[in-house]
Design a protein around this motif. Structure first.
Motif, PDB file in Angstrom:
ATOM      1  N   ALA A  32       6.137 -17.397  -9.727  1.00  0.00           N
ATOM      2  CA  ALA A  32       5.800 -18.776  -9.385  1.00  0.00           C
ATOM      3  C   ALA A  32       5.694 -18.971  -8.008  1.00  0.00           C
ATOM      4  N   LEU A  33       6.530 -18.216  -7.201  1.00  0.00           N
ATOM      5  CA  LEU A  33       6.231 -18.421  -5.771  1.00  0.00           C
ATOM      6  C   LEU A  33       5.033 -17.750  -4.979  1.00  0.00           C
ATOM      7  N   GLY A  34       4.144 -16.951  -5.916  1.00  0.00           N
ATOM      8  CA  GLY A  34       3.194 -16.395  -5.293  1.00  0.00           C
ATOM      9  C   GLY A  34       3.295 -14.866  -5.154  1.00  0.00           C
ATOM     10  N   VAL A  35       4.258 -14.331  -5.580  1.00  0.00           N
ATOM     11  CA  VAL A  35       4.481 -13.176  -5.418  1.00  0.00           C
ATOM     12  C   VAL A  35       3.571 -12.047  -6.275  1.00  0.00           C
ATOM     13  N   LYS A  36       3.103 -10.990  -5.577  1.00  0.00           N
ATOM     14  CA  LYS A  36       2.071 -10.121  -6.258  1.00  0.00           C
ATOM     15  C   LYS A  36       2.466  -8.502  -6.096  1.00  0.00           C
ATOM     16  N   LYS A  37       2.147  -7.721  -7.052  1.00  0.00           N
ATOM     17  CA  LYS A  37       2.587  -6.440  -6.944  1.00  0.00           C
ATOM     18  C   LYS A  37       1.703  -5.831  -5.664  1.00  0.00           C
ATOM     19  N   THR A  38       2.297  -4.721  -5.163  1.00  0.00           N
ATOM     20  CA  THR A  38       1.579  -4.186  -4.034  1.00  0.00           C
ATOM     21  C   THR A  38       0.669  -3.141  -4.603  1.00  0.00           C
ATOM     22  N   VAL A  39      -0.582  -3.056  -4.210  1.00  0.00           N
ATOM     23  CA  VAL A  39      -1.404  -1.972  -5.043  1.00  0.00           C
ATOM     24  C   VAL A  39      -1.090  -0.733  -4.559  1.00  0.00           C
ATOM     25  N   LYS A  40      -1.646   0.257  -5.480  1.00  0.00           N
ATOM     26  CA  LYS A  40      -1.342   1.479  -5.368  1.00  0.00           C
ATOM     27  C   LYS A  40      -1.729   2.326  -4.211  1.00  0.00           C
ATOM     28  N   MET A  41      -0.420   3.195  -3.770  1.00  0.00           N
ATOM     29  CA  MET A  41      -0.888   4.192  -2.663  1.00  0.00           C
ATOM     30  C   MET A  41      -1.927   5.012  -2.796  1.00  0.00           C
ATOM     31  N   VAL A  42      -2.788   5.248  -2.062  1.00  0.00           N
ATOM     32  CA  VAL A  42      -3.776   6.162  -2.123  1.00  0.00           C
ATOM     33  C   VAL A  42      -3.730   7.228  -1.115  1.00  0.00           C
ATOM     34  N   LEU A  43      -3.513   8.529  -1.030  1.00  0.00           N
ATOM     35  CA  LEU A  43      -3.472   9.204   0.005  1.00  0.00           C
ATOM     36  C   LEU A  43      -4.337   9.325   0.851  1.00  0.00           C
TER      37      LEU A  43
END
Length: 620
Positions: free
Chosen positions: A457-468
């Motif tokens: 609700a506060l606009g938080v999103k998951k961080t994208v996957k780490m790509v080597l």
């Protein structure tokens, strides 16, 4: 199976002993006598006494030694209102002293110069092996020897982490064995080889399941992944001994592999709930969990430090704020997201990794006197609903020492981060290169953790996957550290902020210079505050010449009573003063603790020599 620590009440007379010169004096209770050791339940009762020492959780009542959020300020994550906590720069006199002020002991770095727990576990092991071979089945015998060796390995790993070389005792020592009682330090490598062997035995013999309230093989392996990684890092960065580093990195990986292959654990709980729940014993996130119970008068006070109803002189500093990665997987300076240089809390919540929002109150507040950023990681979101009610007060269970929220003492996330770091470190000294699949099984699994509805609700999103192949090129990266290790270390910093880890991590990486406030002034700054918009109530005559901020250009702006519109920058109280120098000074080794001169004199008066910790001056 998770271990629900409710801290079993048992007859303390079985465990209490009076203090002797070096090791505790043998107690006058039956636990010291062969007649006590007659069956498995007696062994279990004795072993229960170790749990409170090793698995502290949030502590009890107002006792917060080793508890999270109690002394986190002694790292590069926090800032205190006033002069920052100092590294001790001279050898203390008192017995059992620690070199880095009380914060060292209280931030889970380990015990003081005392071998009582070693003696206690050796009593247990001696009685099992000498008295009970015919009283226990082979399986029982192997399990309890494994439990004892696990506790001994834990205590020696902690002692070595603090003091380096320490006297090693593999058996009970009596008061008449003076040469043993007063023997000098055993070399670190010899001690840690014994710890390695204890851990190996425990991982192969402790039961997979011994019931919901007892140590099992998975709990053992999770702690081995932690302490083997610590020793491996120390060997690599302090002693440049890659052979020994390899040995312990491989042990850390094998221990973590055991849990990862079991299928028993996962990342399934949103971050804030991990620390604000009253019962996560069924959660796959938790390998070891301490549950509190007001009905049994087992409560704590850590949640009360997050409840936003009392001022605190501690807070998170700007260096930590800037360390949080953006949701596109890049640092704030190279991120492709818009406005990542906008450090208002509302924007940070939307653009930074979800662990940021889950760790702090979402508005700047004068209650956090040193930084205007208040840590709320260790309290459920619902506990702060009272702030929406004029004149509201926290629920009784979140006041004083009445807290009953539980603490995940060992989380699966830590095992995953221990594993990937050990693999990356091993690759740097000749091991197999880290693959994208390794990142997916560890860091990316953690990044895919569920989000709380309140966060969304506060606009938080998951961080994208780490790509080597797409690691950030962080301009602030320590160039002595590879981009991969830098990002792994960033994950640890975000994941474990205000818990046990940061100061220990800095020490094992040989990076205490990160705490040098002359080198990095941002250790003394707080969060961004637009006083006219977010803290207008503080722009009052009483605060004239008392409030100041520093803007992005480095200009310090002091409130003069009429310049409220200019009071827009990183909060920087004039009281926030730096540390004295502590790196590269003669006769000061901030990485290991000295022992008190009284200890050395005590030995000398009895005709024995106790050597001072390396890097500290000896007593003539």
């Amino acid at each position: 199976m998770k271990y629900k620590i409710s801290f079993i009440l048992f007859t303390m007379a079985l465990f209490l002993t009076s203090c002797n010169d070096v090791l505790d004096r043998p107690s006058l209770t039956t636990a010291e006598d062969s007649e006590y050791w007659i069956n498995e339940e007696r062994v279990r009762l004795y072993a229960n006494g170790f749990y409170a020492n090793f698995f502290v959780g949030y502590g009890e009542k107002n006792e917060t030694a080793y508890a999270p959020n109690a002394n986190y300020i002694f790292s590069d994550n926090g800032v205190t209102l006033g002069t920052q906590k100092q590294f001790v720069r001279s050898v203390p006199t008192s017995k059992g002293s620690n070199s880095l002020t009380v914060e060292w002991e209280d931030t889970y770095t380990g015990p003081t110069w005392n071998f009582a727990w070693i003696r206690k576990v050796n009593v247990m092991l001696d009685r099992i092996t000498q008295v009970m071979p015919n009283l226990l089945t082979e399986e029982q015998y192997n399990h309890w020897v494994g439990v004892g060796r696990f506790f001994r390995g834990l205590e020696y790993a902690r002692l070595v982490n603090v003091f380096g070389d320490v006297p090693y005792y593999s058996k009970e020592v009596t008061t008449v064995e003076k040469d043993e009682l007063y023997k000098d330090r055993t070399p670190r490598d010899e001690v840690m080889d014994a710890v390695y062997n204890d851990f190996e035995y425990a991982m192969n013999n402790v039961r997979l399941n011994d019931g919901a309230q007892y140590v099992n093989r998975y709990i053992v392996a999770s702690f081995v992944s932690r302490w083997a990684l610590i020793e491996a890092s120390w060997q690599k960065y302090h002693y440049n001994n890659n052979v020994r580093a390899t040995k312990f990195f491989e042990q850390a990986i094998a221990a973590a592999d055991m849990l990862m292959a079991s299928g028993k654990y996962d990342i399934e709980t949103d971050f804030r709930t991990l620390f604000g729940s009253t019962d996560l014993t069924s959660s796959k996130d938790c390998i070891l969990y301490r549950k509190y119970d007001a009905g049994k008068n087992i409560t704590h006070s850590i949640a009360s430090s997050c409840v936003m109803n009392t001022p605190t002189t501690n807070g998170a500093n700007l260096d930590l704020v800037k360390a949080f990665i953006c949701t596109d997987g890049k640092d704030w300076q190279t991120s492709a997201l818009a406005n990542t240089d906008d450090f208002t809390l509302s924007n940070l919540i939307k653009t930074r990794d979800p662990r940021f929002e889950a760790s702090f109150y979402n508005e700047p507040t004068s209650l956090a006197k040193s930084s205007y950023l208040y840590v709320t990681k260790f309290i459920p979101r619902s506990a702060l609903e009272y702030l929406k009610i004029p004149g509201g007060t926290p629920a009784a269970e979140f006041q004083s020492d009445k807290n009953v929220t539980g603490y995940p003492i060992m989380r699966y996330a830590e095992v995953l981060l221990n594993w990937i770091e050990a693999k990356a470190e091993l690759a740097s000294i000749g091991g197999t290169a880290v693959a994208q699949g390794d990142i997916d099984r560890s860091i990316n699994k953690i990044r895919n953790r569920p989000l709380a509805p309140e966060a969304v609700a506060l606009g938080v999103k998951k961080t994208v996957k780490m790509v080597l192949t797409e690691l950030p090129n962080d301009p602030d990266r320590d160039r002595s550290v590879s981009a991969l290790l830098w990002e792994i270390r960033r994950e640890r910093r975000m994941e474990f902020a205000f818990e046990f880890s940061r100061i220990i991590d800095l020490r094992r990486w040989k990076k205490l210079d990160y705490m040098d406030t002359d080198r990095n002034k941002e250790l003394l700054f707080g969060t961004w505050v637009n006083f006219q918009k977010e803290a207008a109530a503080e722009l009052k005559p009483d605060n004239k010449n008392k409030i100041r901020v520093i803007d992005k250009s480095g200009k310090i702006i002091v409130y003069d009573g009429a310049n409220g519109a200019q009071m827009n920058g990183f909060f920087y109280p004039k009281e926030n003063l730096g540390r004295l120098p502590f790196i590269d000074l003669p006769n000061i080794n901030p990485y290991l603790s000295p022992i008190g001169t009284n200890d050395i004199t005590f030995y000398k008066n009895r005709g024995y020599t106790l050597t001072q910790t390396k890097g500290w001056p000896s007593v003539n």
